[in-house]
Design a protein around this motif. Sequence first.
Motif, PDB file in Angstrom:
ATOM      1  N   ALA A  58       2.194 -11.632 -24.902  1.00 15.82           N
ATOM      2  CA  ALA A  58       3.186 -10.728 -25.476  1.00 15.82           C
ATOM      3  C   ALA A  58       4.554 -10.960 -24.870  1.00 15.82           C
ATOM      4  N   ALA A  59       4.596 -11.205 -23.558  1.00 15.44           N
ATOM      5  CA  ALA A  59       5.872 -11.250 -22.858  1.00 15.44           C
ATOM      6  C   ALA A  59       6.691 -12.478 -23.232  1.00 15.44           C
ATOM      7  N   ALA A  60       6.059 -13.550 -23.684  1.00 21.15           N
ATOM      8  CA  ALA A  60       6.779 -14.784 -23.932  1.00 21.15           C
ATOM      9  C   ALA A  60       7.616 -14.738 -25.203  1.00 21.15           C
ATOM     10  N   GLN A  61       7.325 -13.848 -26.123  1.00 24.99           N
ATOM     11  CA  GLN A  61       8.018 -13.820 -27.402  1.00 24.99           C
ATOM     12  C   GLN A  61       9.497 -13.566 -27.211  1.00 24.99           C
ATOM     13  N   GLY A  62      10.318 -14.398 -27.841  1.00 24.03           N
ATOM     14  CA  GLY A  62      11.742 -14.181 -27.848  1.00 24.03           C
ATOM     15  C   GLY A  62      12.419 -14.427 -26.520  1.00 24.03           C
ATOM     16  N   SER A  63      11.842 -15.271 -25.652  1.00 20.70           N
ATOM     17  CA  SER A  63      12.473 -15.540 -24.364  1.00 20.70           C
ATOM     18  C   SER A  63      12.687 -17.029 -24.186  1.00 20.70           C
ATOM     19  N   SER A  64      13.735 -17.379 -23.436  1.00 22.80           N
ATOM     20  CA  SER A  64      14.063 -18.767 -23.150  1.00 22.80           C
ATOM     21  C   SER A  64      14.481 -18.886 -21.692  1.00 22.80           C
ATOM     22  N   PRO A  65      13.511 -18.939 -20.766  1.00 24.40           N
ATOM     23  CA  PRO A  65      13.825 -18.886 -19.340  1.00 24.40           C
ATOM     24  C   PRO A  65      14.787 -19.968 -18.878  1.00 24.40           C
ATOM     25  N   GLY A  66      14.870 -21.094 -19.596  1.00 23.56           N
ATOM     26  CA  GLY A  66      15.726 -22.185 -19.169  1.00 23.56           C
ATOM     27  C   GLY A  66      17.196 -21.936 -19.401  1.00 23.56           C
ATOM     28  N   ASP A  67      17.573 -20.884 -20.123  1.00 22.92           N
ATOM     29  CA  ASP A  67      18.975 -20.660 -20.455  1.00 22.92           C
ATOM     30  C   ASP A  67      19.320 -19.184 -20.259  1.00 22.92           C
ATOM     31  N   PRO A  68      19.381 -18.704 -18.994  1.00 23.24           N
ATOM     32  CA  PRO A  68      19.588 -17.281 -18.751  1.00 23.24           C
ATOM     33  C   PRO A  68      20.929 -16.765 -19.226  1.00 23.24           C
ATOM     34  N   GLN A  69      21.959 -17.615 -19.293  1.00 23.36           N
ATOM     35  CA  GLN A  69      23.275 -17.152 -19.668  1.00 23.36           C
ATOM     36  C   GLN A  69      23.292 -16.553 -21.061  1.00 23.36           C
ATOM     37  N   ARG A  70      22.602 -17.135 -21.992  1.00 21.40           N
ATOM     38  CA  ARG A  70      22.607 -16.650 -23.357  1.00 21.40           C
ATOM     39  C   ARG A  70      21.818 -15.345 -23.510  1.00 21.40           C
ATOM     40  N   HIS A  71      21.161 -14.910 -22.416  1.00 23.90           N
ATOM     41  CA  HIS A  71      20.409 -13.661 -22.457  1.00 23.90           C
ATOM     42  C   HIS A  71      21.229 -12.463 -21.996  1.00 23.90           C
ATOM     43  N   ALA A  72      22.489 -12.681 -21.622  1.00 19.52           N
ATOM     44  CA  ALA A  72      23.292 -11.595 -21.092  1.00 19.52           C
ATOM     45  C   ALA A  72      23.676 -10.602 -22.191  1.00 19.52           C
ATOM     46  N   CYS A  73      23.394  -9.317 -21.932  1.00 15.63           N
ATOM     47  CA  CYS A  73      23.870  -8.240 -22.807  1.00 15.63           C
ATOM     48  C   CYS A  73      25.204  -7.709 -22.302  1.00 15.63           C
ATOM     49  N   SER A  74      25.407  -7.825 -20.977  1.00 15.61           N
ATOM     50  CA  SER A  74      26.620  -7.377 -20.311  1.00 15.61           C
ATOM     51  C   SER A  74      26.584  -7.974 -18.910  1.00 15.61           C
ATOM     52  N   PRO A  75      27.636  -7.783 -18.111  1.00 14.67           N
ATOM     53  CA  PRO A  75      27.558  -8.267 -16.724  1.00 14.67           C
ATOM     54  C   PRO A  75      26.446  -7.610 -15.911  1.00 14.67           C
ATOM     55  N   SER A  76      25.942  -6.455 -16.357  1.00 13.37           N
ATOM     56  CA  SER A  76      24.929  -5.716 -15.587  1.00 13.37           C
ATOM     57  C   SER A  76      23.518  -5.837 -16.136  1.00 13.37           C
ATOM     58  N   VAL A  77      23.355  -6.307 -17.375  1.00 17.22           N
ATOM     59  CA  VAL A  77      22.040  -6.291 -18.029  1.00 17.22           C
ATOM     60  C   VAL A  77      21.775  -7.627 -18.707  1.00 17.22           C
ATOM     61  N   ASP A  78      20.597  -8.197 -18.438  1.00 16.60           N
ATOM     62  CA  ASP A  78      20.114  -9.383 -19.135  1.00 16.60           C
ATOM     63  C   ASP A  78      18.875  -9.015 -19.931  1.00 16.60           C
ATOM     64  N   LEU A  79      18.699  -9.666 -21.067  1.00 20.30           N
ATOM     65  CA  LEU A  79      17.506  -9.492 -21.884  1.00 20.30           C
ATOM     66  C   LEU A  79      16.511 -10.591 -21.526  1.00 20.30           C
ATOM     67  N   ALA A  80      15.372 -10.210 -20.950  1.00 20.34           N
ATOM     68  CA  ALA A  80      14.355 -11.186 -20.557  1.00 20.34           C
ATOM     69  C   ALA A  80      13.462 -11.578 -21.721  1.00 20.34           C
ATOM     70  N   GLY A  81      13.410 -10.763 -22.772  1.00 20.81           N
ATOM     71  CA  GLY A  81      12.578 -11.070 -23.930  1.00 20.81           C
ATOM     72  C   GLY A  81      12.216  -9.818 -24.693  1.00 20.81           C
ATOM     73  N   PHE A  82      11.563 -10.018 -25.824  1.00 19.20           N
ATOM     74  CA  PHE A  82      11.081  -8.886 -26.612  1.00 19.20           C
ATOM     75  C   PHE A  82       9.684  -9.204 -27.107  1.00 19.20           C
ATOM     76  N   SER A  83       8.973  -8.160 -27.537  1.00 18.40           N
ATOM     77  CA  SER A  83       7.631  -8.342 -28.076  1.00 18.40           C
ATOM     78  C   SER A  83       7.376  -7.346 -29.197  1.00 18.40           C
ATOM     79  N   ASP A  84       6.864  -7.861 -30.310  1.00 12.45           N
ATOM     80  CA  ASP A  84       6.431  -7.030 -31.437  1.00 12.45           C
ATOM     81  C   ASP A  84       4.908  -7.031 -31.560  1.00 12.45           C
ATOM     82  N   VAL A  85       4.215  -7.298 -30.463  1.00  9.85           N
ATOM     83  CA  VAL A  85       2.771  -7.514 -30.506  1.00  9.85           C
ATOM     84  C   VAL A  85       2.002  -6.294 -31.022  1.00  9.85           C
ATOM     85  N   LEU A  86       2.529  -5.093 -30.842  1.00  7.11           N
ATOM     86  CA  LEU A  86       1.811  -3.898 -31.293  1.00  7.11           C
ATOM     87  C   LEU A  86       2.269  -3.401 -32.655  1.00  7.11           C
TER      88      LEU A  86
END
Length: 339
Positions: A29-57
């Motif tokens: 579930a945790a792997a969906q929508g994540s790209s660990p090799g490119d953390p910069q593109r996961h930034a929502c703001s200087p304080s928050v990064d998005l590690a991934g999302f899951s629609d498994v349920l």
Amino acid sequence: MRPRTLRTALATLTAGLAAAGCLTAAGPAAAQGSSPGDPQRHACSPSVDLAGFSDVLDRTTYDGTYVGNLSALAPDRRGTLAALADRSSLFRLDARTLEPRGVVALADEEGAALDSEGLVVDGDGTYLVSSETEPSVRRYSRTGKILDRLPVPGDLRTAPGGRARENGSFEGLTLLPGGRTLLASMEYPLDGDPADLVRFQTWQRTRDGGFRLGARYTYRTDAGLGVSEVTALPDGRLLVLERGFTSGVGNTIRLHVADRPGRGTPRGTLLHKRLLADLGDCPSLGATARQPQPNPLLDNFEGMAVTGRSRDRTDVLIVSDDNQNDVQTTRFLRLRVRT
């Protein structure tokens, strides 16, 4: 109920956070929508990064119960996470895969359904659950039996008995570090209050393990938004999730950090806040939406839990309430937050 020592409460809460921390590990579930090799593109703001999302349920059932309408999350016993549905179901999820491992039906003293919105797993494993119906806060056993009901001030009751609006009272519930102070957040203002001011009510643990009414605080929301969840950080400050919806446009979801209640913050004090991120600014990571949204990642996010802690960040999991609606999604977001 037997009283517990502070050391026991702290140990139990620390163990729960450590166990839930594995939510950040890569899994089905945790792997969906994540790209660990490119953390910069996961930034929502200087304080928050998005590690991934899951629609498994999304659009699933478990043991004959629809897995959706999720309104609250809380770290549970080792390896599991408690997820509360606002239609009176409490699920125990695998902390790594998010797959259901059990479900318990909840009800009021007369056997009627709740509008259950807030959830805390106490140090002894019992559940504290808030409902918007009255509103109320009840303690439940692991099997769903009512063990206790906390007092609620008269003005916080739903009109006409009090000043709270229907479907706008106890939306969030959290236990502050140390396990002595419980806090419930109102979603919307009381009748007669300013349009941007909501109340946070606290209870203090008594020697017999129950709770008595404590101090009350105020909090100002952004224009047009309500408080959909509140969760205590390890240092006692509050993560506050604010939410709004505009038909034809979609959701606004903002994450703030607010002052710690108590410890020099007098009762009645306005809790100051600081914006951590507008989640509409997060990368979508390939997420899709079934209705118009400013960002297809967004939905009706309503539940939130701290799931882990490292030296410079807090791991936070949030979940959306799909309202069992064809145009909404049950979606989990994994955030890395620096406060």
